[in-house]
Design a protein around this motif. Structure first.
Motif, PDB file in Angstrom:
ATOM      1  N   LEU A   1      42.920  -0.208   4.070  1.00  0.00           N
ATOM      2  CA  LEU A   1      41.813  -0.186   4.076  1.00  0.00           C
ATOM      3  C   LEU A   1      41.377  -0.283   2.814  1.00  0.00           C
ATOM      4  O   LEU A   1      41.917  -1.217   1.751  1.00  0.00           O
ATOM      5  CB  LEU A   1      42.200   1.373   3.028  1.00  0.00           C
ATOM      6  CG  LEU A   1      42.729   2.404   4.472  1.00  0.00           C
ATOM      7  CD1 LEU A   1      42.947   3.766   3.469  1.00  0.00           C
ATOM      8  CD2 LEU A   1      42.013   3.179   5.416  1.00  0.00           C
ATOM      9  N   ILE A   2      39.935  -0.569   2.788  1.00  0.00           N
ATOM     10  CA  ILE A   2      39.495  -1.599   2.597  1.00  0.00           C
ATOM     11  C   ILE A   2      38.474  -1.496   1.300  1.00  0.00           C
ATOM     12  O   ILE A   2      37.688  -0.289   1.944  1.00  0.00           O
ATOM     13  CB  ILE A   2      38.457  -3.463   3.252  1.00  0.00           C
ATOM     14  CG1 ILE A   2      39.695  -3.660   3.976  1.00  0.00           C
ATOM     15  CG2 ILE A   2      37.939  -4.429   2.722  1.00  0.00           C
ATOM     16  CD1 ILE A   2      40.768  -4.203   3.704  1.00  0.00           C
ATOM     17  N   ASN A   3      38.694  -1.257  -0.212  1.00  0.00           N
ATOM     18  CA  ASN A   3      37.568  -1.579  -0.506  1.00  0.00           C
ATOM     19  C   ASN A   3      36.482  -2.685  -0.994  1.00  0.00           C
ATOM     20  O   ASN A   3      36.600  -3.236  -1.373  1.00  0.00           O
ATOM     21  CB  ASN A   3      37.879  -1.127  -1.616  1.00  0.00           C
ATOM     22  CG  ASN A   3      36.929  -0.407  -2.512  1.00  0.00           C
ATOM     23  OD1 ASN A   3      35.310  -0.967  -3.113  1.00  0.00           O
ATOM     24  ND2 ASN A   3      36.853   1.030  -3.677  1.00  0.00           N
ATOM     25  N   GLU A   4      34.857  -2.662  -0.459  1.00  0.00           N
ATOM     26  CA  GLU A   4      34.636  -3.916   0.165  1.00  0.00           C
ATOM     27  C   GLU A   4      33.917  -4.177  -2.023  1.00  0.00           C
ATOM     28  O   GLU A   4      33.540  -5.195  -2.491  1.00  0.00           O
ATOM     29  CB  GLU A   4      33.184  -4.134   0.584  1.00  0.00           C
ATOM     30  CG  GLU A   4      33.986  -2.948   1.855  1.00  0.00           C
ATOM     31  CD  GLU A   4      33.505  -4.891   2.935  1.00  0.00           C
ATOM     32  OE1 GLU A   4      33.248  -5.691   2.496  1.00  0.00           O
ATOM     33  OE2 GLU A   4      34.527  -4.703   4.400  1.00  0.00           O
ATOM     34  N   GLU A   5      33.648  -3.071  -2.399  1.00  0.00           N
ATOM     35  CA  GLU A   5      32.971  -3.318  -3.584  1.00  0.00           C
ATOM     36  C   GLU A   5      33.614  -3.828  -5.550  1.00  0.00           C
ATOM     37  O   GLU A   5      33.592  -4.170  -5.810  1.00  0.00           O
ATOM     38  CB  GLU A   5      32.020  -1.346  -4.149  1.00  0.00           C
ATOM     39  CG  GLU A   5      31.897  -1.570  -4.874  1.00  0.00           C
ATOM     40  CD  GLU A   5      30.952  -0.376  -5.786  1.00  0.00           C
ATOM     41  OE1 GLU A   5      31.804   0.220  -6.533  1.00  0.00           O
ATOM     42  OE2 GLU A   5      30.532   0.637  -4.929  1.00  0.00           O
ATOM     43  N   LEU A   6      35.213  -3.331  -4.597  1.00  0.00           N
ATOM     44  CA  LEU A   6      35.974  -4.130  -6.279  1.00  0.00           C
ATOM     45  C   LEU A   6      37.130  -4.841  -5.416  1.00  0.00           C
ATOM     46  O   LEU A   6      37.491  -5.960  -5.941  1.00  0.00           O
ATOM     47  CB  LEU A   6      36.804  -2.568  -5.522  1.00  0.00           C
ATOM     48  CG  LEU A   6      36.159  -1.247  -6.922  1.00  0.00           C
ATOM     49  CD1 LEU A   6      37.151  -0.517  -7.005  1.00  0.00           C
ATOM     50  CD2 LEU A   6      35.257  -2.309  -7.867  1.00  0.00           C
ATOM     51  N   GLY A   7      36.909  -5.169  -3.676  1.00  0.00           N
ATOM     52  CA  GLY A   7      37.697  -6.597  -2.973  1.00  0.00           C
ATOM     53  C   GLY A   7      38.916  -5.867  -3.376  1.00  0.00           C
ATOM     54  O   GLY A   7      39.609  -6.642  -3.389  1.00  0.00           O
ATOM     55  N   ILE A   8      39.608  -4.974  -2.769  1.00  0.00           N
ATOM     56  CA  ILE A   8      40.930  -4.856  -2.602  1.00  0.00           C
ATOM     57  C   ILE A   8      41.444  -3.867  -1.850  1.00  0.00           C
ATOM     58  O   ILE A   8      40.324  -3.185  -0.941  1.00  0.00           O
ATOM     59  CB  ILE A   8      41.164  -3.575  -4.219  1.00  0.00           C
ATOM     60  CG1 ILE A   8      40.368  -2.509  -4.103  1.00  0.00           C
ATOM     61  CG2 ILE A   8      40.957  -4.161  -5.270  1.00  0.00           C
ATOM     62  CD1 ILE A   8      40.755  -1.112  -5.329  1.00  0.00           C
ATOM     63  N   ALA A   9      42.837  -3.811  -1.192  1.00  0.00           N
ATOM     64  CA  ALA A   9      42.877  -3.544  -0.220  1.00  0.00           C
ATOM     65  C   ALA A   9      43.989  -2.615  -0.466  1.00  0.00           C
ATOM     66  O   ALA A   9      45.276  -3.056  -0.760  1.00  0.00           O
ATOM     67  CB  ALA A   9      42.961  -4.851   0.900  1.00  0.00           C
ATOM     68  N   TYR A  10      44.204  -1.128   0.232  1.00  0.00           N
ATOM     69  CA  TYR A  10      45.451  -1.137   0.248  1.00  0.00           C
ATOM     70  C   TYR A  10      45.653  -1.181   1.856  1.00  0.00           C
ATOM     71  O   TYR A  10      45.355  -0.552   2.615  1.00  0.00           O
ATOM     72  CB  TYR A  10      45.279   0.660   0.312  1.00  0.00           C
ATOM     73  CG  TYR A  10      44.531   0.898  -1.209  1.00  0.00           C
ATOM     74  CD1 TYR A  10      44.739   1.044  -2.222  1.00  0.00           C
ATOM     75  CD2 TYR A  10      42.668   1.280  -1.696  1.00  0.00           C
ATOM     76  CE1 TYR A  10      43.949   1.637  -3.071  1.00  0.00           C
ATOM     77  CE2 TYR A  10      42.176   1.503  -2.686  1.00  0.00           C
ATOM     78  CZ  TYR A  10      42.752   1.557  -3.614  1.00  0.00           C
ATOM     79  OH  TYR A  10      42.148   1.951  -5.300  1.00  0.00           O
ATOM     80  N   PRO A  11      47.230  -1.355   1.475  1.00  0.00           N
ATOM     81  CA  PRO A  11      48.330  -0.872   2.884  1.00  0.00           C
ATOM     82  C   PRO A  11      48.001  -0.034   3.079  1.00  0.00           C
ATOM     83  O   PRO A  11      48.425   1.338   2.603  1.00  0.00           O
ATOM     84  CB  PRO A  11      49.400  -1.631   2.069  1.00  0.00           C
ATOM     85  CG  PRO A  11      49.562  -1.085   0.992  1.00  0.00           C
ATOM     86  CD  PRO A  11      48.541  -0.906   0.260  1.00  0.00           C
ATOM     87  N   VAL A  12      48.149   0.528   5.038  1.00  0.00           N
ATOM     88  CA  VAL A  12      49.033   1.690   5.162  1.00  0.00           C
ATOM     89  C   VAL A  12      50.772   1.389   5.943  1.00  0.00           C
ATOM     90  O   VAL A  12      50.232   0.123   7.229  1.00  0.00           O
ATOM     91  CB  VAL A  12      47.939   1.797   7.212  1.00  0.00           C
ATOM     92  CG1 VAL A  12      48.359   2.740   7.359  1.00  0.00           C
ATOM     93  CG2 VAL A  12      46.069   2.026   6.114  1.00  0.00           C
TER      94      VAL A  12
END
Length: 100
Positions: free
Chosen positions: A62-73
């Protein structure tokens, strides 16, 4: 809080965790990673920015484009802990960096 929305999200999370509709799924680490249940995207937001997330099927994140981070699934369950997120870009955005 919307009671109906909470029930739907809970049901979707239970389906994702149980592997319902995902075939056998008996052994861990066998076959491709289980993707995120698409109906969950309506309810999930970044715990840091409270903004919607984009699901990237290729990396199962799951990507947060604004903060530049990705959460794993993992096995269809999103790991939304900030400590579990990885950086998706090397430099912060240049927009707010102007100094008077």
């Amino acid at each position: 809080m919307l009671r109906g929305a909470g029930r739907r999200a809970g049901a979707a999370l239970r389906r994702a965790a149980s592997g319902q509709g995902q075939g056998q799924g008996q052994g861990q680490g066998q076959g491709p990673a289980r993707p995120l249940e698409p109906s969950l995207l309506r309810f999930l937001v970044c715990p840091l920015s409270k903004r919607p997330l984009r699901y990237e099927e290729a990396t199962n994140e799951l990507i947060n484009e604004e903060l530049g981070i990705a959460y794993p699934v993992t096995d269809g369950v999103p790991n939304m802990l900030p400590e579990a997120a990885r950086a998706t870009r090397r430099k912060p955005p240049a927009e707010g960096s102007e100094q008077p």
